[in-house]
Motif scaffolding. Sequence first.
Motif, PDB file in Angstrom:
ATOM      1  N   GLU A 126     -56.826 -66.584   9.866  1.00 50.22           N
ATOM      2  CA  GLU A 126     -56.307 -65.609  10.828  1.00 50.22           C
ATOM      3  C   GLU A 126     -56.898 -65.845  12.219  1.00 50.22           C
ATOM      4  OE1 GLU A 126     -57.648 -64.717   7.879  1.00 50.22           O
ATOM      5  OE2 GLU A 126     -55.974 -63.831   6.778  1.00 50.22           O
ATOM      6  N   ASP A 177     -54.635 -51.330  18.136  1.00 47.81           N
ATOM      7  CA  ASP A 177     -55.944 -50.680  18.047  1.00 47.81           C
ATOM      8  C   ASP A 177     -56.631 -50.529  19.394  1.00 47.81           C
ATOM      9  OD1 ASP A 177     -56.463 -49.861  15.552  1.00 47.81           O
ATOM     10  OD2 ASP A 177     -57.988 -51.352  15.114  1.00 47.81           O
ATOM     11  N   HIS A 193     -50.801 -57.518  13.987  1.00 50.20           N
ATOM     12  CA  HIS A 193     -51.159 -57.172  12.613  1.00 50.20           C
ATOM     13  C   HIS A 193     -52.326 -57.995  12.078  1.00 50.20           C
ATOM     14  CE1 HIS A 193     -48.556 -60.645  12.070  1.00 50.20           C
ATOM     15  NE2 HIS A 193     -49.078 -60.784  10.882  1.00 50.20           N
ATOM     16  N   THR A 228     -57.361 -57.519  12.849  1.00 46.22           N
ATOM     17  CA  THR A 228     -58.037 -56.478  12.067  1.00 46.22           C
ATOM     18  C   THR A 228     -59.479 -56.341  12.539  1.00 46.22           C
ATOM     19  OG1 THR A 228     -58.763 -58.067  10.421  1.00 46.22           O
ATOM     20  CG2 THR A 228     -56.603 -57.017  10.047  1.00 46.22           C
ATOM     21  N   GLU A 239     -62.106 -56.901  10.915  1.00 49.38           N
ATOM     22  CA  GLU A 239     -62.852 -58.051  10.406  1.00 49.38           C
ATOM     23  C   GLU A 239     -62.640 -59.277  11.290  1.00 49.38           C
ATOM     24  OE1 GLU A 239     -60.650 -56.295   8.434  1.00 49.38           O
ATOM     25  OE2 GLU A 239     -62.179 -55.070   7.418  1.00 49.38           O
TER      26      GLU A 239
END
Length: 159
Positions: free
Chosen positions: A12, A111, A141, A144, A146
Amino acid sequence: MTATGTFGLSSEARNLQWLLGNLVEEVPGVRSVAVVSSDGLLLLSSDPAHNSAADAPRPLGPRGSSADLATIVSGIGSLTIGAARLMDGGGVKQSMVAMEEGSLFVMSVSDGSLLGVHAAPDCDMSVVAYHMALFVGRAGHVLTPEVRSELRKSLESAR
């Protein structure tokens, strides 16, 4: 790219680095790009000195460092969010500042994270905004908590 490279990063995080590099290289007029977390920390950044084509050097982004662009993006994001609240305007989707010697675009990712692009004065603003929206759609998406933490640690270890 301002990071230690892709060694040891999740798929990611590597994907986000690739998307950012692609935005810089493929969109005419883009000088530099930064992704900033909701608390104003730099997560991803282009490095114009290392991302320029051999035959056509890319003009440098803001004076100083990628941290300068991150600070500017975070500040503009904060100001526009405050203005939207005062005006009951809902969430801020995009801000744009046109200057004599360039343009600055700030777009919400997720976020509270922000994507900032510094572009040349002769850029096609609609093309830049379109490619920013593509980045946001692909990255939102994936960004995150993490992955944000991983990207931040990667930048810190690069210092």
